[in-house]
Scaffold this active site. Structure first.
Site, mmCIF file in Angstrom:
data_model
loop_
_atom_site.group_PDB
_atom_site.id
_atom_site.type_symbol
_atom_site.label_atom_id
_atom_site.label_comp_id
_atom_site.label_asym_id
_atom_site.label_seq_id
_atom_site.Cartn_x
_atom_site.Cartn_y
_atom_site.Cartn_z
ATOM 1 N N ASP A 139 0.818 -1.218 0.000
ATOM 2 C CA ASP A 139 0.000 0.000 0.000
ATOM 3 C C ASP A 139 0.857 1.275 0.000
ATOM 4 O O ASP A 139 0.365 2.346 -0.352
ATOM 5 C CB ASP A 139 -0.933 0.033 1.218
ATOM 6 C CG ASP A 139 -1.773 -1.227 1.340
ATOM 7 O OD1 ASP A 139 -1.960 -1.918 0.311
ATOM 8 O OD2 ASP A 139 -2.229 -1.532 2.453
ATOM 9 N N GLY A 182 -4.611 -1.507 -2.039
ATOM 10 C CA GLY A 182 -4.022 -0.278 -1.509
ATOM 11 C C GLY A 182 -4.649 0.198 -0.208
ATOM 12 O O GLY A 182 -4.262 1.213 0.335
HETATM 13 O O1 F6P Z 1 -2.374 -4.113 3.326
HETATM 14 C C1 F6P Z 1 -2.063 -4.949 2.258
HETATM 15 C C2 F6P Z 1 -3.308 -5.466 1.595
HETATM 16 O O2 F6P Z 1 -2.932 -6.259 0.494
HETATM 17 C C3 F6P Z 1 -4.311 -4.393 1.185
HETATM 18 O O3 F6P Z 1 -3.930 -3.720 0.005
HETATM 19 C C4 F6P Z 1 -5.573 -5.201 1.094
HETATM 20 O O4 F6P Z 1 -6.719 -4.411 1.294
HETATM 21 C C5 F6P Z 1 -5.426 -6.197 2.202
HETATM 22 O O5 F6P Z 1 -4.042 -6.290 2.495
HETATM 23 C C6 F6P Z 1 -5.960 -7.574 1.897
HETATM 24 O O6 F6P Z 1 -5.863 -8.343 3.039
HETATM 25 P P1 F6P Z 1 -6.136 -9.914 3.056
HETATM 26 O O7 F6P Z 1 -4.839 -10.587 2.702
HETATM 27 O O8 F6P Z 1 -6.534 -10.190 4.469
HETATM 28 O O9 F6P Z 1 -7.194 -10.212 2.061
#
Ligand code: F6P
Length: 368
Positions: A139, A182
């Protein structure tokens, strides 16, 4: 000296390069032992703490190019509000602190994003943990650093997606919408949108107007181009202000779905065939870009040097072509949002992309 390292929060490309740099600097430069903690703070919470000796990795040059993290990571399970099997939440912070001391560590390197860094900082203050932080997150929303490990790889993936969408859009006379990650910041969408030639770049920091976006697309057609590329950050809201989210587990909101909503709206308004690609976790996996490897290596070496100087409660950062370090308190201030008056926004606008306009009420988080 015996130091620990853990990776925390969502994974990204370049984490193993960080681990390798830390091991090489600590073992070859100082003759220290390095212990890798499994699954972030979760590993410290176990009895015995879940950790592995990392000294052998000094020869593992494959780590530089390996995606993911060999230590594992978690992006839920705040030890101050830890989800228990019966559905309740418990404060397990003391167990984490005990784990650090049981391992006989002299210092800890925490590789994480804004949320992880805030938790580690609090644990360090409570439990006498000698902490140094390394910023990582696709992000790129940590304050005080121009780059976090993982960001440029994610941007490269998004640009490659636009490169692949453009010819198929042109072949089929279509609008192609690419939804990227992001969280609450639009850095991935903005960088990838500029590098990949998007005609519209929607980011959470800017408000958009569907009529203006529709007109923008129709004007592209009038000028003689039969296709358009739109990139949208996952946290962009619908035009009625509603966030588009997936099922959440009560711990963390999961964004996703704005691309499909936008496709329906834009397709209906323009009469143009519209398709959506949601990139998702493809942005997090895979081989780190050369820039991410460089940043990871510089961060890893500098973090170990800080420990050697007994400088704790610091976070390494990238600033003006150099690795520097800053107070952790200055980093855990909430997400660093896109500067709506900055170079990236003015460049995108200068190229003729539609971005909307800054909100009437400025977003509260820090913009750098
Ligand atoms: O913070 C990194 C990120 O990839 C974000 O961009 C996204 O919203 C989130 O993590 C997704 O998280 P998860 O792996 O729990 O789906």
């Amino acid at each position: 000296m015996r130091i620990g390292i853990l990776t925390s929060g969502g994974d990204c490309a370049g984490l193993n390069a960080v681990i390798l740099a830390v091991v090489r600097r600590a073992v070859l430069g100082y003759g220290w032992d390095v212990v890798g903690i499994r699954q972030g703070t979760h590993g410290l919470m176990q009895d015995p703490p879940q950790a592995i000796d990392l000294n052998d990795q000094v020869n593992n040059d494959g780590m530089l190019r390996l995606g993911g993290t060999i230590l594992g990571t978690i992006n839920k399970g705040d030890p101050f509000h830890y989800p228990m099997p019966d559905g309740s939440f418990a404060d397990r912070s003391q167990e984490v602190i005990d784990g650090y001391h049981k391992l006989g560590l002299d210092a800890l390197i925490g590789v994480g994003g804004d949320g992880s860094m805030a938790i580690l900082h609090r644990l360090a203050q409570m439990g006498g943990i000698n902490l140094v932080g390394i910023p990582k997150t696709i992000d790129n929303d940590l304050a005080q650093t121009e780059y976090s490990v993982g960001f440029t790889t994610a941007v490269n993936v998004a640009v490659e997606a636009l490169d692949r969408l453009q010819p198929t859009a042109a072949s089929h006379d279509r609008i192609m919408i690419l939804e990227v990650m992001g969280r609450d910041a639009g850095h991935i969408a903005l960088f990838a949108g500029v590098a990949g030639g998007a005609d519209a770049i929607l980011i959470p920091e800017m408000d958009y107007d569907l009529d203006a976006l529709t007109e923008h697309c129709l004007n592209i057609r009038k000028r003689g181009r039969n296709h358009a590329l739109v990139i949208v950050a996952e946290a962009v809201k619908r035009d009625d202000g509603a966030a588009v989210t997936q099922d959440d587990d009560g711990q963390k909101v999961r964004y996703g779905g704005i691309g499909h909503w936008l496709a329906d709206e834009l397709g209906a308004r323009t009469g143009w065939d519209t398709r959506v690609t949601v990139l998702g976790h493809v942005q997090r996996g895979g081989t780190p870009s050369p820039r991410d490897r460089v940043i990871a290596s510089a961060f890893g070496v500098h973090a170990v040097d800080l420990i050697a100087e007994q400088k704790f409660d610091r976070v390494v950062a990238w600033s003006k072509r150099k690795v520097v370090d800053v107070a952790m308190a200055d980093v855990i201030v909430g997400p660093r949002l896109v500067d709506t008056a900055g170079t990236m926004v003015s460049t995108a606008k200068g190229l003729g992309a539609y971005l909307g306009h800054p909100p009437k009420v400025a977003r509260t988080a820090k913009t750098v």
